[in-house]
Design a protein around this motif. Structure first.
Motif, short mmCIF file in Angstrom:
data_model
loop_
_atom_site.label_atom_id
_atom_site.label_comp_id
_atom_site.label_asym_id
_atom_site.label_seq_id
_atom_site.Cartn_x
_atom_site.Cartn_y
_atom_site.Cartn_z
N UNK A 143 -30.98 -43.25 -27.32
CA UNK A 143 -30.11 -42.06 -26.53
C UNK A 143 -27.97 -42.85 -26.89
N UNK A 144 -27.93 -41.85 -26.67
CA UNK A 144 -26.16 -42.12 -26.65
C UNK A 144 -25.62 -42.51 -24.82
N UNK A 145 -25.00 -43.14 -25.48
CA UNK A 145 -24.02 -43.44 -23.86
C UNK A 145 -23.09 -42.39 -23.60
N UNK A 146 -23.15 -41.70 -22.30
CA UNK A 146 -21.83 -40.74 -22.50
C UNK A 146 -20.92 -41.25 -21.08
N UNK A 147 -21.15 -42.32 -20.14
CA UNK A 147 -20.55 -42.61 -19.28
C UNK A 147 -20.91 -41.09 -18.16
N UNK A 148 -19.44 -40.59 -17.58
CA UNK A 148 -19.01 -39.78 -16.72
C UNK A 148 -19.34 -38.82 -17.25
#
Length: 141
Positions: free
Chosen positions: A45-50
């Motif tokens: 996965x990649x981190x996307x925050x909000x």
């Protein structure tokens, strides 16, 4: 540091579309038992925050997978759409949902102590145990 470019993608059947500003082009793998059971292996996965937007939300089912997190998937084709922390605006989105992911970097692995012994990756990554992940998360609050 967030990328300026917005990334777009969809589930297998096209019922759900996603657009997001990813935090970086770093892909991480989670080896926790829940991710393994959810997808038959690690969750990349990649981190996307909000900054994640979905179209076709009526086609998203949400599974309450723990006290602190939930997982979303397309109720038509089963594509995994996100892992989300409850009470926070944090999304981890499967990198392969997004178009144009050839230049991304595999940079980290979490719950490394739960990784099955029958496979390993050749890339040098930052590796954290589950205990280290929880400690890091508690320290950031």
């Amino acid at each position: 540091m967030k990328t300026e470019e917005k990334y777009h993608g969809s589930c297998l059947c096209g019922s759900v579309s996603v657009s997001a500003h990813i935090k970086s082009k770093s892909v991480d793998a989670c080896h926790c038992g829940t991710c393994q059971k959810w997808g038959g292996g690690p969750f990349f996965a990649v981190e996307c925050g909000d900054e994640v937007n979905f179209e076709g939300e009526q086609n998203i089912s949400i599974f309450d997978s723990s006290e602190w997190a939930e997982r979303g998937f397309c109720k038509n084709c089963g594509t995994h759409l996100f892992y989300r922390l409850k009470g926070e605006e944090y999304y981890a989105v499967p990198f392969a949902l997004f178009e144009g992911h050839d230049d991304w970097e595999f940079s980290g692995q979490i719950f490394i102590e739960q990784k099955p012994k029958f496979y390993s990756f050749s890339e040098q990554t930052k590796n954290l145990t589950g205990e280290e992940v929880f400690a890091q998360h508690a320290a950031s609050k």
